[in-house]
Structures are given as C-alpha cells and as structure tokens.
Design a protein around this motif. Structure first.
Motif, mmCIF file in Angstrom:
data_model
loop_
_atom_site.group_PDB
_atom_site.id
_atom_site.type_symbol
_atom_site.label_atom_id
_atom_site.label_comp_id
_atom_site.label_asym_id
_atom_site.label_seq_id
_atom_site.Cartn_x
_atom_site.Cartn_y
_atom_site.Cartn_z
ATOM 1 N N CYS A 79 0.865 -1.187 0.000
ATOM 2 C CA CYS A 79 0.000 0.000 0.000
ATOM 3 C C CYS A 79 0.896 1.229 0.000
ATOM 4 O O CYS A 79 1.637 1.453 0.962
ATOM 5 N N ASP A 80 0.850 1.988 -1.075
ATOM 6 C CA ASP A 80 1.709 3.165 -1.221
ATOM 7 C C ASP A 80 1.101 4.325 -0.437
ATOM 8 O O ASP A 80 0.294 5.086 -0.955
ATOM 9 N N ARG A 81 1.518 4.444 0.814
ATOM 10 C CA ARG A 81 0.952 5.487 1.670
ATOM 11 C C ARG A 81 1.279 6.877 1.132
ATOM 12 O O ARG A 81 0.456 7.796 1.221
ATOM 13 N N GLY A 82 2.486 7.024 0.551
ATOM 14 C CA GLY A 82 2.858 8.312 -0.008
ATOM 15 C C GLY A 82 1.928 8.743 -1.118
ATOM 16 O O GLY A 82 1.552 9.923 -1.221
ATOM 17 N N ALA A 83 1.524 7.788 -1.972
ATOM 18 C CA ALA A 83 0.600 8.103 -3.067
ATOM 19 C C ALA A 83 -0.758 8.531 -2.525
ATOM 20 O O ALA A 83 -1.387 9.462 -3.049
ATOM 21 N N ILE A 84 -1.212 7.865 -1.468
ATOM 22 C CA ILE A 84 -2.507 8.213 -0.884
ATOM 23 C C ILE A 84 -2.438 9.579 -0.193
ATOM 24 O O ILE A 84 -3.374 10.387 -0.291
ATOM 25 N N ASP A 85 -1.319 9.854 0.491
ATOM 26 C CA ASP A 85 -1.150 11.173 1.097
ATOM 27 C C ASP A 85 -1.189 12.268 0.035
ATOM 28 O O ASP A 85 -1.767 13.345 0.248
ATOM 29 N N THR A 86 -0.595 11.992 -1.127
ATOM 30 C CA THR A 86 -0.618 12.955 -2.228
ATOM 31 C C THR A 86 -2.041 13.155 -2.739
ATOM 32 O O THR A 86 -2.461 14.277 -3.035
ATOM 33 N N LEU A 87 -2.803 12.065 -2.844
ATOM 34 C CA LEU A 87 -4.196 12.184 -3.273
ATOM 35 C C LEU A 87 -4.996 13.035 -2.301
ATOM 36 O O LEU A 87 -5.904 13.776 -2.710
ATOM 37 N N MET A 88 -4.670 12.950 -1.021
ATOM 38 C CA MET A 88 -5.397 13.733 -0.016
ATOM 39 C C MET A 88 -5.136 15.231 -0.150
ATOM 40 O O MET A 88 -5.881 16.042 0.399
ATOM 41 N N THR A 89 -4.089 15.627 -0.893
ATOM 42 C CA THR A 89 -3.868 17.048 -1.149
ATOM 43 C C THR A 89 -4.819 17.574 -2.218
ATOM 44 O O THR A 89 -4.922 18.797 -2.403
ATOM 45 N N LEU A 90 -5.472 16.660 -2.938
ATOM 46 C CA LEU A 90 -6.465 16.994 -3.973
ATOM 47 C C LEU A 90 -5.866 17.661 -5.202
ATOM 48 O O LEU A 90 -6.597 18.243 -6.013
ATOM 49 N N GLU A 91 -4.564 17.573 -5.388
ATOM 50 C CA GLU A 91 -3.952 18.178 -6.565
ATOM 51 C C GLU A 91 -4.473 17.548 -7.857
ATOM 52 O O GLU A 91 -4.511 18.201 -8.903
ATOM 53 N N PHE A 92 -4.889 16.291 -7.785
ATOM 54 C CA PHE A 92 -5.368 15.610 -8.985
ATOM 55 C C PHE A 92 -6.632 16.258 -9.549
ATOM 56 O O PHE A 92 -6.939 16.103 -10.741
ATOM 57 N N LEU A 93 -7.361 17.000 -8.713
ATOM 58 C CA LEU A 93 -8.566 17.670 -9.201
ATOM 59 C C LEU A 93 -8.233 18.838 -10.132
ATOM 60 O O LEU A 93 -9.067 19.230 -10.948
ATOM 61 N N ASN A 94 -7.030 19.374 -10.003
ATOM 62 C CA ASN A 94 -6.678 20.565 -10.780
ATOM 63 C C ASN A 94 -6.633 20.299 -12.276
ATOM 64 O O ASN A 94 -6.933 21.194 -13.075
ATOM 65 N N ASP A 95 -6.217 19.089 -12.668
ATOM 66 C CA ASP A 95 -6.156 18.771 -14.100
ATOM 67 C C ASP A 95 -7.061 17.599 -14.469
ATOM 68 O O ASP A 95 -6.832 16.901 -15.450
ATOM 69 N N ALA A 96 -8.120 17.399 -13.682
ATOM 70 C CA ALA A 96 -9.135 16.373 -13.963
ATOM 71 C C ALA A 96 -8.536 14.982 -14.107
ATOM 72 O O ALA A 96 -8.981 14.175 -14.922
ATOM 73 N N THR A 97 -7.524 14.686 -13.291
ATOM 74 C CA THR A 97 -6.942 13.344 -13.273
ATOM 75 C C THR A 97 -7.921 12.379 -12.606
ATOM 76 O O THR A 97 -8.553 12.711 -11.607
ATOM 77 N N ASN A 98 -8.034 11.183 -13.167
ATOM 78 C CA ASN A 98 -8.840 10.135 -12.543
ATOM 79 C C ASN A 98 -7.992 9.370 -11.534
ATOM 80 O O ASN A 98 -6.753 9.375 -11.603
ATOM 81 N N VAL A 99 -8.658 8.698 -10.615
ATOM 82 C CA VAL A 99 -7.985 7.874 -9.617
ATOM 83 C C VAL A 99 -8.647 6.506 -9.601
ATOM 84 O O VAL A 99 -9.877 6.408 -9.609
ATOM 85 N N VAL A 100 -7.824 5.449 -9.599
ATOM 86 C CA VAL A 100 -8.342 4.086 -9.521
ATOM 87 C C VAL A 100 -7.641 3.379 -8.367
ATOM 88 O O VAL A 100 -6.405 3.299 -8.339
ATOM 89 N N LEU A 101 -8.418 2.896 -7.407
ATOM 90 C CA LEU A 101 -7.902 2.101 -6.300
ATOM 91 C C LEU A 101 -8.230 0.640 -6.576
ATOM 92 O O LEU A 101 -9.410 0.277 -6.684
ATOM 93 N N VAL A 102 -7.194 -0.192 -6.693
ATOM 94 C CA VAL A 102 -7.370 -1.596 -7.075
ATOM 95 C C VAL A 102 -6.898 -2.493 -5.944
ATOM 96 O O VAL A 102 -5.804 -2.291 -5.396
ATOM 97 N N GLY A 103 -7.705 -3.486 -5.604
ATOM 98 C CA GLY A 103 -7.281 -4.426 -4.575
ATOM 99 C C GLY A 103 -8.396 -5.370 -4.204
ATOM 100 O O GLY A 103 -9.562 -5.145 -4.546
ATOM 101 N N PRO A 104 -8.088 -6.437 -3.484
ATOM 102 C CA PRO A 104 -9.103 -7.417 -3.091
ATOM 103 C C PRO A 104 -10.069 -6.837 -2.067
ATOM 104 O O PRO A 104 -9.894 -5.718 -1.570
ATOM 105 N N ASN A 105 -11.082 -7.609 -1.746
ATOM 106 C CA ASN A 105 -12.105 -7.162 -0.805
ATOM 107 C C ASN A 105 -11.507 -6.892 0.575
ATOM 108 O O ASN A 105 -10.660 -7.650 1.067
ATOM 109 N N GLY A 106 -11.957 -5.818 1.201
ATOM 110 C CA GLY A 106 -11.646 -5.584 2.604
ATOM 111 C C GLY A 106 -10.319 -4.939 2.912
ATOM 112 O O GLY A 106 -9.937 -4.871 4.083
ATOM 113 N N VAL A 107 -9.583 -4.431 1.910
ATOM 114 C CA VAL A 107 -8.260 -3.868 2.203
ATOM 115 C C VAL A 107 -8.291 -2.359 2.428
ATOM 116 O O VAL A 107 -7.256 -1.745 2.662
ATOM 117 N N GLY A 108 -9.467 -1.752 2.355
ATOM 118 C CA GLY A 108 -9.576 -0.329 2.686
ATOM 119 C C GLY A 108 -9.779 0.602 1.515
ATOM 120 O O GLY A 108 -9.679 1.828 1.668
#
Length: 246
Positions: A79-108
């Motif tokens: 789990c790339d915590r750094g990537a998730i922390d970056t997503l929490m800054t919401l910078e991806f909204l500035n250029d309409a970047t999509n986000v995909v979280l991939v993983g098995p059931n129950g991992v958060g």
C-alpha cells in the motif's frame, strides 16, 4: 502613477458584494466606518460556509467511514501510503486526473475513497459518492453540464456483473467527465478482467482506455482488514469473558 492600494473599507465592500448583502450596500456610505461591519461580514461568511458544507455533505452520500489516522498502515502487504497522502492534497482535481484504487475485498479501498471525498468537501468542492450497483441512469442525469460534481466516486466496480446497458451508461458517464472532471473508481478486479464484469459489452476496451488515460492507479494488496477487525473483536470479547470468570 503608482498603483492604488485597496483599503480595508474597499475590501469589506467587496466582501459584502460577494455575499449579495444589497441592503447593507444600499446604506454603505452611512455604515462603512462602523467597526461592527467587519464582524457582521465574518459571521455571514462563516454561516454560509457552514451551511454550504452541510448541504454538500448531504448530497454527497459518503456515509460513515474510518478516518485515515485510525487505519493500520502496517496491515496491507502492499500500500503506497505516499501516493494516498498525495491524493489527499487533492492536486489531482486541478487537471481532472482520474484515480483508480485496485485491490481485493476488505483492504480499505472504500475507506480511502471516502476520506478523499470528505477532504474534497471540506475544501469547498462538490462530490457524489455512489456504488457501481446503483442505477447509473439516475447518476447520468445528475452528472449534467449544469450540476457536474468536481469529484465523482464510483465504488465497488467488479463486485457484480452488469448488463450491456449498464456498461453503455458507465462509458457515457466516464466519457462526459473525461479531461473535464475527476472520477475516482474502486475495484477488486484487474482491468483485464473487466470483460467478466461487463460480459458481451462492446465498449469495455474503450471504457477502460478512457478511464485510465491521465489517471493515478494505486494498488493495494493484503488480507481483508474487515476480517482482521472481526477477529480482533472476537479475541477481545474472549479476554473479557476470561477476566470476568477469574
């Protein structure tokens, strides 16, 4: 000529104009020098911000969720915590970047998506959180040019199989938002398996291509965190029972 500096009085008038306080503005010459005007403007701004947040929270349908500060980051195998922390800054909204979280059931995945959605709301953005199992026709109607949320979260893609019509509506939705507004998707399936999610749908390849172009993909691997919590609760109750008997 040197630039004219904006006075505090000018700034307060701009604030009153932004708030559409027409009665106050009509008598501005009489009350502009009053000290209570600054307090009044602050109260009005704070109350409108509070009511706006409450309204956006109601329409977002995020639901209850665990805050990221309570998440056991040591539990997932990957789990790339750094990537998730970056997503929490919401910078991806500035250029309409999509986000995909991939993983098995129950991992958060859903919990992380809910935290990002809530962060967007507190920063003044409009958000809609929905499950892939919800009627996409209603969602497409909401996602019109005049009412398109800054962030759309589609949770749990892949947990069910969908009809061709459902696939077509999903493709229409993703296409309308493409390079315009951000979409966050959580899924338990690799993209090569999406043909099983949308069997016989001709648009699957185009759907995946449109979703993944200009996107941030975060893969999470590990055992179910929900199952871990259930085991922890069971062990805690067992310890309590043993303590009561001793």
């Amino acid at each position: 000529m040197p630039p004219v500096l904006m006075t505090e009085r000018d700034t307060r008038r701009d604030r009153a104009t932004a708030l559409n306080l027409h009665g106050l503005l009509a008598h501005w010459g009489e009350i502009a020098s009053e000290t209570w005007v600054t307090s009044l403007l602050g109260w009005e701004e704070q109350e409108r911000a509070r009511r706006s947040l409450e309204r956006r929270l109601r329409t977002a349908h995020i639901g209850r969720f665990k805050p990221l500060c309570d998440f056991d980051w040591a539990w997932p195998k990957r789990c790339d915590r750094g990537a998730i922390d970056t997503l929490m800054t919401l910078e991806f909204l500035n250029d309409a970047t999509n986000v995909v979280l991939v993983g098995p059931n129950g991992v958060g995945k859903s919990m992380i998506a809910q935290n990002i959605a809530h962060q967007a709301l507190t920063r003044g953005h409009t958000v809609l959180f929905t499950s892939a199992g919800q009627p996409l026709g209603d969602l497409c109607a909401f996602d019109s040019d005049s009412a398109r949320p800054h962030l759309l979260v589609i949770d749990e893609v892949g947990y069910l199989s969908y009809s061709n019509r459902h696939a077509d509506l999903m493709f229409e939705l993703i296409s309308r938002r493409y390079q315009n507004k951000s979409t966050l998707v959580t899924t338990n399936r690799n993209f090569a398996e999406w043909r099983e999610v949308f069997p016989n749908a001709a648009c699957v390849v185009s759907l995946v291509d449109r979703l993944l172009h200009n996107s941030e993909i975060v893969a999470i691997e590990g055992e179910s965190y929900r199952l871990k919590e259930a085991h922890d609760r069971t062990e805690q109750r067992a310890r309590q029972r043993r303590g009561a008997k001793s």
